[in-house]
Write a protein that holds these residues in place. Structure first.
Motif, PDB file in Angstrom:
ATOM      1  N   ARG A  93      29.074  -5.012   9.994  1.00 24.46           N
ATOM      2  CA  ARG A  93      29.436  -3.943   9.058  1.00 24.46           C
ATOM      3  C   ARG A  93      28.807  -4.224   7.691  1.00 24.46           C
ATOM      4  N   PRO A  94      28.225  -3.221   7.057  1.00 28.75           N
ATOM      5  CA  PRO A  94      27.478  -3.456   5.809  1.00 28.75           C
ATOM      6  C   PRO A  94      28.246  -4.231   4.741  1.00 28.75           C
ATOM      7  N   ASP A  95      29.521  -3.968   4.578  1.00 32.78           N
ATOM      8  CA  ASP A  95      30.274  -4.662   3.532  1.00 32.78           C
ATOM      9  C   ASP A  95      30.619  -6.107   3.897  1.00 32.78           C
ATOM     10  N   PHE A  96      30.237  -6.548   5.095  1.00 31.54           N
ATOM     11  CA  PHE A  96      30.453  -7.928   5.514  1.00 31.54           C
ATOM     12  C   PHE A  96      29.149  -8.652   5.828  1.00 31.54           C
ATOM     13  N   GLN A  97      28.006  -8.013   5.579  1.00 25.86           N
ATOM     14  CA  GLN A  97      26.722  -8.639   5.865  1.00 25.86           C
ATOM     15  C   GLN A  97      26.449  -9.776   4.890  1.00 25.86           C
TER      16      GLN A  97
END
Length: 128
Positions: A93-97
């Motif tokens: 997920r982008p906010d966890f990359q």
């Protein structure tokens, strides 16, 4: 985020809609993407090369934050057929990359692959 708070487990059938959303989000801004990776994953999950133990999800609490899929393929050569695995897809997920989730998924998938006696994993790229 503490990398130790990630729980990695085998995909369950009811996870598929969330996995597809996660993949769409992860590739939404990737210029080289055709934005159809989720459809490839759906096809691979019903292919002869699908191995349930190699379809893994990453969770932080009840939030799905990552996914990896390795499927069995064969490399054909003059020496014969060599069973191997193909990595498609890996998504975070982008906010966890860039926090180690992808690396943790790869490490766990490789561990399971070794337990199943696979020695190689290929990563393919589309250079269109």
């Amino acid at each position: 985020m503490d990398i130790n708070s990630i729980s990695i487990k085998q995909q369950e059938p009811h996870d598929l809609p969330a996995i597809c959303r996660l993949i769409e989000e992860a590739f939404a801004t990737v210029q080289e993407s055709d934005h159809r990776e989720q459809f490839l994953v759906k096809r691979l999950l019903s292919s002869p090369g699908f191995i349930p133990e190699l379809s893994l999800t990453a969770w932080i609490g009840s939030e799905l934050v990552g996914y990896i899929l390795l499927t069995e393929i064969e490399i054909l050569s003059k020496a014969g057929s060599i069973p191997t695995l193909s990595l498609a897809s890996l998504a975070v997920r982008p906010d966890f990359q860039r926090q180690g989730i992808g690396a943790a998924l790869i490490e766990e998938a490789h561990k399971h692959a070794a337990e199943l006696n696979f020695e190689t994993v290929l990563v393919s790229c589309n250079f269109n």
